[in-house]
Design a protein around this motif. Structure first.
Motif, PDB file in Angstrom:
ATOM      1  N   PRO A 683      90.033  55.023 -11.952  1.00 55.57           N
ATOM      2  CA  PRO A 683      88.693  54.432 -11.989  1.00 55.57           C
ATOM      3  C   PRO A 683      87.618  55.427 -12.400  1.00 55.57           C
ATOM      4  O   PRO A 683      86.634  55.054 -13.036  1.00 55.57           O
ATOM      5  CB  PRO A 683      88.487  53.919 -10.566  1.00 55.57           C
ATOM      6  N   TRP A 684      87.793  56.710 -12.044  1.00 54.66           N
ATOM      7  CA  TRP A 684      86.745  57.680 -12.370  1.00 54.66           C
ATOM      8  C   TRP A 684      86.609  57.888 -13.875  1.00 54.66           C
ATOM      9  O   TRP A 684      85.506  58.088 -14.380  1.00 54.66           O
ATOM     10  CB  TRP A 684      86.991  59.007 -11.653  1.00 54.66           C
ATOM     11  N   VAL A 685      87.728  57.820 -14.607  1.00 48.11           N
ATOM     12  CA  VAL A 685      87.638  57.985 -16.058  1.00 48.11           C
ATOM     13  C   VAL A 685      86.969  56.762 -16.690  1.00 48.11           C
ATOM     14  O   VAL A 685      86.119  56.883 -17.571  1.00 48.11           O
ATOM     15  CB  VAL A 685      89.034  58.217 -16.670  1.00 48.11           C
ATOM     16  N   ALA A 704      81.357  46.783 -19.223  1.00 48.04           N
ATOM     17  CA  ALA A 704      82.782  46.425 -19.252  1.00 48.04           C
ATOM     18  C   ALA A 704      83.627  47.507 -18.591  1.00 48.04           C
ATOM     19  O   ALA A 704      84.523  47.214 -17.779  1.00 48.04           O
ATOM     20  CB  ALA A 704      83.237  46.194 -20.687  1.00 48.04           C
ATOM     21  N   ASP A 705      83.361  48.773 -18.913  1.00 51.80           N
ATOM     22  CA  ASP A 705      84.142  49.867 -18.322  1.00 51.80           C
ATOM     23  C   ASP A 705      83.894  49.988 -16.824  1.00 51.80           C
ATOM     24  O   ASP A 705      84.838  50.189 -16.037  1.00 51.80           O
ATOM     25  CB  ASP A 705      83.806  51.190 -19.008  1.00 51.80           C
ATOM     26  N   LEU A 706      82.657  49.917 -16.417  1.00 52.17           N
ATOM     27  CA  LEU A 706      82.345  50.049 -14.991  1.00 52.17           C
ATOM     28  C   LEU A 706      82.928  48.879 -14.205  1.00 52.17           C
ATOM     29  O   LEU A 706      83.394  49.050 -13.070  1.00 52.17           O
ATOM     30  CB  LEU A 706      80.834  50.150 -14.804  1.00 52.17           C
ATOM     31  N   LEU A 710      85.771  48.986 -11.176  1.00 55.61           N
ATOM     32  CA  LEU A 710      85.605  48.291  -9.891  1.00 55.61           C
ATOM     33  C   LEU A 710      86.739  47.307  -9.624  1.00 55.61           C
ATOM     34  O   LEU A 710      87.033  47.007  -8.456  1.00 55.61           O
ATOM     35  CB  LEU A 710      84.258  47.575  -9.864  1.00 55.61           C
ATOM     36  N   GLU A 711      87.394  46.827 -10.656  1.00 57.77           N
ATOM     37  CA  GLU A 711      88.564  45.978 -10.441  1.00 57.77           C
ATOM     38  C   GLU A 711      89.710  46.791  -9.855  1.00 57.77           C
ATOM     39  O   GLU A 711      90.499  46.286  -9.060  1.00 57.77           O
ATOM     40  CB  GLU A 711      88.985  45.318 -11.757  1.00 57.77           C
ATOM     41  N   ILE A 712      89.796  48.052 -10.234  1.00 52.88           N
ATOM     42  CA  ILE A 712      90.816  48.939  -9.665  1.00 52.88           C
ATOM     43  C   ILE A 712      90.443  49.335  -8.247  1.00 52.88           C
ATOM     44  O   ILE A 712      91.277  49.347  -7.344  1.00 52.88           O
ATOM     45  CB  ILE A 712      90.983  50.192 -10.549  1.00 52.88           C
ATOM     46  N   TRP A 718      79.976  54.532  -6.297  1.00 48.92           N
ATOM     47  CA  TRP A 718      79.345  55.192  -7.437  1.00 48.92           C
ATOM     48  C   TRP A 718      79.356  54.287  -8.671  1.00 48.92           C
ATOM     49  O   TRP A 718      78.362  54.197  -9.405  1.00 48.92           O
ATOM     50  CB  TRP A 718      80.062  56.500  -7.729  1.00 48.92           C
ATOM     51  N   ALA A 719      80.489  53.620  -8.937  1.00 49.72           N
ATOM     52  CA  ALA A 719      80.574  52.749 -10.112  1.00 49.72           C
ATOM     53  C   ALA A 719      79.635  51.552  -9.971  1.00 49.72           C
ATOM     54  O   ALA A 719      79.004  51.127 -10.946  1.00 49.72           O
ATOM     55  CB  ALA A 719      82.012  52.271 -10.321  1.00 49.72           C
ATOM     56  N   LEU A 720      79.538  51.017  -8.769  1.00 48.04           N
ATOM     57  CA  LEU A 720      78.575  49.929  -8.537  1.00 48.04           C
ATOM     58  C   LEU A 720      77.158  50.403  -8.821  1.00 48.04           C
ATOM     59  O   LEU A 720      76.369  49.715  -9.486  1.00 48.04           O
ATOM     60  CB  LEU A 720      78.687  49.434  -7.098  1.00 48.04           C
TER      61      LEU A 720
END
Length: 926
Positions: A683-685, A704-706, A710-712, A718-720
């Motif tokens: 998820p971090w990548v 789309a990437d973020l 978040l699906e993972i 942080w991604a949110l």
């Protein structure tokens, strides 16, 4: 045989009469399961199937099973290149547990990428969040790393490498490749009653397609003494073709004896009675070719009698003595047979390989367990002195082979070398058999070091101890083998076994130190740092000269952000052993959080002089160069690291960060994409690639990437927050608020998310809500200069000038070098007192360098120079140039808010501000 042949002849793709894909052969020991599997394997190969067979003598864990299966498949169908790469990656991961990789405990992974994407681009771009854009990225990164670590797996080799699932996925891919070229691929697993202990869960996962779709023409054949475990195999029970093997019928026994030339009725009756139809015993008695009843039945254990009769009827004295002597080793090859049989060995190897009780593949053979147990029992009881002497001779032979290998094998590499381990293990087993009382403690010493490797190696040592206990019937060995077997079956086998070993009162202080070191290392890898420190403290107390214990404690302190303590521990380790390259490199990493790049680079360079193959040290030196804004040197080191290990996702991600900081967004995206192709579950990548898209103004791709990240990991706060920031920059304020609020529900103390939500409210004109959120963020961390600056902006735009003055003066006081704080304070002074008294400061501020240089930041800077500094009116051209970079709606909204404030400042500035405002509105309306 007919059943298996019929199954091979079926169409695996048929819906009407499909072939069986899962077969279970079961029966008591000696009933012929292994013989049947060998016959089935030969039949499968005659039918152009590709096959592989493993049993308890080949494997002691999933990795070993996969490697052996792939080796046999490759012998028949050519190299399994993708699988071989996965094995290399796994082995690097295993080795990396001895050599720590960069962790998030420093300004981590993408220290500035994370910060600048979360806070805004690190340059003077009012349209990209002028305050947050200019906030000190390194200072904020250290805070953000702590937030990220709460919601994502640690970015270190221990979590991203050495993954058996990756090997399994590669293995399934190889099966799919082979199945396109062959009608069948058949995988045989013998002695399942033993190997199921460590392969059962993996095989069920394979069959349930957790590692990818398994082709229909893959057949799995299991053979063991027991029925399959009911609870684990219940979901597949209906698909299992059960093949129970029974003992020979009387008719079958008579037929075999006749074929072997045993026809005397009384002798046949004696064989029937003694063997009870067990195929192995019938075969042994038949091969002895008895002529009288007395030659068959002398009383006693039926297996012992059958084996003894077989041995007695070997006509060659050399073969007769050799077959007994060769029962003592755990496994055989020609060298071991020569050592065991001595002068009698000539011609024995070939003869042994043809006997029905000897089987095996590759370079090693072994006796059937029933036969070996009987021979070992007879050798021990008939001549205790001879038993001890024979085992000592074999132990000394293995010790000599080990010593010869050690002449070219560095001490640090010995336990990772499988040949060295085999010599050491066999030596330990034979010494235990010779003198169990005096050799128990040295054997347990070896077990401590085996536990320090991995579970599969530990299992091998425990199985050898169990075998010695069975072969000697020594009560102490039996007790220890039971205790360790029970510990091995728990949820934390290595930790539990080491705890059991530490209960042995006769362990030396040095061995105890190693046991605590291994426990500390394992606890560290399990994210239990405080417990790890306790164990490592004990290790050092037992042996202050244990350099590895000092270094491991240093690494644990480094992860906990105790940089000074980490450096002290690494230094202590290096005073004991200056050649400990990974400790030297780790000390280099420990310098990074304190911005001691020069010391970091010196240590990392020294480590690489000792061991130039340390890819992670190269990557870390690249990271140090990156922190010093030396992008070319950073990229060079990271590229060199990737030449050693092209699958290193950390190095790929960090090189992507270097490209991003240099303003090379497309190259950054390429690196992040390459890392994701290696491991799509990171998820971090995905998150970093998303924020790079955000900084390049590609908001939809960023979202789309973020979202994928978040699906993972739905708890990835942080991604949110970053997705919320992306929505903010795109002008989607409600969605931004929703994401930032969700991030705060996961982590209520997330000061950055609170501040960003406040900034979003500010841009939407909700000043009271903005001030409330920014105040809450500052209550968590009063040193957040950027939050003070934004709150000052919200007060200023709401007309609360005194509160604005206090906040902005405080922001500049907290961080006088922060351009964003100076910008907002200068805006306040300009709005309140006019441009004339601020012109020189504006000229100085707007002349500040932009890093990284990019189109949007350059044109935004040019626009504000045209508004506030330049004498001629270049506002139309500057506005057109800015709009050509396609800034987001949120960025334009922020620019418009500044223009609204400047429209009341003097005639020249006001006119230019209104002109620019109208041009932007006209553009957005068209």
């Amino acid at each position: 045989m007919a059943l298996f042949a019929e199954n091979l002849s079926k169409d695996p793709q048929s819906e009407e009469d499909p072939a069986e894909f899962l077969v279970h052969v079961r029966g008591v020991g000696g009933v012929g399961k292994s013989t049947l599997l060998r016959q089935w394997q030969e039949a499968a190969r005659r039918a152009d199937a590709v096959t592989a067979l493993v049993d308890e003598n080949d494997v002691h864990g999933v990795q070993q099973a996969l490697v052996e299966l792939a080796r046999q498949l490759a012998e028949q169908a050519g190299p399994c290149k993708d699988f071989d790469k996965a094995v290399e990656q796994f082995q690097r991961g295993q080795a990396s547990q001895e050599e720590p990789m960069p962790v998030e405990g420093e300004v981590s992974v993408s220290s500035r990428v994370v910060t600048q994407a979360a806070l805004g681009a690190a340059s003077l771009i009012p349209g990209a969040g002028v305050v947050t854009a200019m906030a000190s990225p390194d200072a904020a990164a250290r805070g953000l790393d702590r937030l990220r670590s709460a919601s994502q797996a640690r970015v270190r080799w221990r979590g991203t490498r050495g993954d058996e699932a990756g090997m399994s996925r590669a293995f399934v891919a190889e099966l799919e490749r082979l199945c396109r070229r062959h009608k069948w691929v058949v995988l045989f697993f013998d002695t399942w009653e033993q190997t199921a202990r460590y392969l059962d869960v993996w095989l069920l996962s394979l069959l349930e397609e957790e590692f990818g779709p398994v082709p229909a023409n893959v057949m799995v054949v299991l053979a063991g003494r027991d029925e399959l475990a009911e609870r684990q195999w219940a979901p597949l029970r209906a698909q299992v073709a059960d093949v129970p093997l029974e003992v020979f019928t009387e008719s079958e026994t008579r037929s075999l004896l006749t074929a072997r030339g045993v026809t005397d009725p009384s002798v046949v009756e004696a064989v029937l009675q003694l063997s009870m139809g067990l195929p192995l015993l019938v075969e042994l008695l038949a091969l002895a070719r008895p002529h009288t009843v007395e030659a068959v039945d002398a009383g006693g254990d039926l297996a012992d009698v059958a084996v003894e009769r077989f041995v007695q009827w070997i006509t060659d004295p050399k073969q007769r003595e050799a077959v007994r002597a060769c029962a003592l080793p755990l496994q055989l090859n020609e060298d071991i047979v020569a050592a065991a049989a001595g002068p009698r060995a000539e011609g024995v190897w070939d003869w042994l390989c043809g006997q029905p009780f000897v089987s095996g593949r590759g370079g090693f053979k072994h006796y059937h367990a029933v036969v070996r147990a009987s021979m070992v029992r007879q050798e021990r009881t008939h001549s205790p002195q001879g038993w001890a002497s024979a085992h000592l001779r074999l132990a000394d032979t293995h010790a000599a082979w080990r010593a010869a290998l050690e002449e070219r094998l560095p001490e640090a590499k010995q336990w990772t070398d499988p040949i060295w381990r085999r010599y050491r293990l066999d030596e330990t087993y034979h010494r235990l058999c010779a003198h169990p009382g005096t050799q128990l403690t040295p054997a347990l010493d070896q077990l401590v070091h085996a536990a320090g490797q991995d579970t599969a190696v530990l299992r091998q040592w425990i199985e050898a101890l169990e075998q010695a206990a069975q072969d000697t019937t020594d009560s102490a060995l039996l007790t220890w083998s039971r205790r360790l077997r029970d510990a091995l079956g728990g949820d934390e086998p290595v930790l539990t076994c080491l705890g059991v070993l530490l209960s042995h009162s006769q362990l030396s202080a040095e061995t105890r130190s190693w046991a605590h070191t291994y426990r500390g290392s394992r606890l560290y890898l399990c994210d239990r740092e405080r417990e790890a420190l306790t164990e490592l403290d004990r290790a050092i107390a037992h042996n202050p000269r244990n350099a590895h214990a000092w270094a491991r404690r240093g690494e644990t302190h480094r992860w906990l952000d105790n940089s000074d303590q980490a450096i002290a521990d690494f230094t202590a380790a290096l005073e004991i052993d200056p050649t400990l390259a990974w400790a030297l490199a780790s000390r280099g990493q420990a310098h990074l959080p304190g911005d001691r790049q020069d010391q970091a680079i010196a240590d990392l360079t020294a480590a690489l002089e000792i061991d130039p193959t340390l890819a992670w040290a190269l990557a870390s030196r690249g990271k140090a160069h990156l922190q010093g804004d030396r992008y070319d040197q950073a990229i060079a080191d990271l590229t060199a690291a990737l030449e050693i290990d092209p699958t290193d996702t950390w190095a790929l991600g960090t090189r992507g960060e270097a490209h991003r900081q240099a303003g090379q967004y497309d190259r950054a995206i390429a690196d992040f994409t390459a890392a994701i192709e290696i491991d799509p579950t990171l998820p971090w990548v995905l998150g970093i690639r998303g924020e790079t898209h955000q900084q390049a103004g590609r908001y939809d791709q960023a979202i789309a990437d973020l979202t994928a990240a978040l699906e993972i990991d739905p708890t990835y706060a942080w991604a949110l927050g970053t997705r919320g920031e992306t929505h903010r920059q795109a002008g989607r304020y409600d969605q931004a608020i929703a994401d930032l609020t969700a991030a705060l529900e996961i982590k209520p103390t997330y000061a950055w998310a609170l501040g960003t939500r406040g900034e979003t409210h500010q841009q939407a004109g909700r000043y009271n809500q903005a001030i409330a959120d920014l105040t809450a963020a500052l209550e968590i961390d009063p040193t957040l200069a950027w939050a003070l600056s934004i709150r000052g902006r919200a007060h200023r735009q709401a007309g609360h000038y005194e509160q604005a003055r206090v906040d902005l003066e405080r922001a500049v006081e907290v961080d006088p070098e922060d351009l964003s704080c100076r910008f907002e304070k200068l805006m306040f002074d300009t709005v309140e007192g006019g441009l004339e008294g601020c012109a020189e400061r504006w000229s100085q501020l707007l002349g500040s360098p932009i890093s990284p240089p990019d189109g949007a930041s350059t044109e935004t800077l040019a626009l504000f120079r045209a508004l506030l500094v330049e004498p001629g009116n270049r506002v139309p051209e500057a506005t057109e140039d800015l709009l050509a970079t396609q800034p987001g709606a949120g960025n334009l909204t922020e620019i418009l808010s500044y223009l609204a404030e400047l429209s009341v400042v003097g005639d020249r500035v006001a006119g230019r501000a209104r002109q620019c405002h109208n041009l932007i509105i006209e553009h957005t309306s068209s």
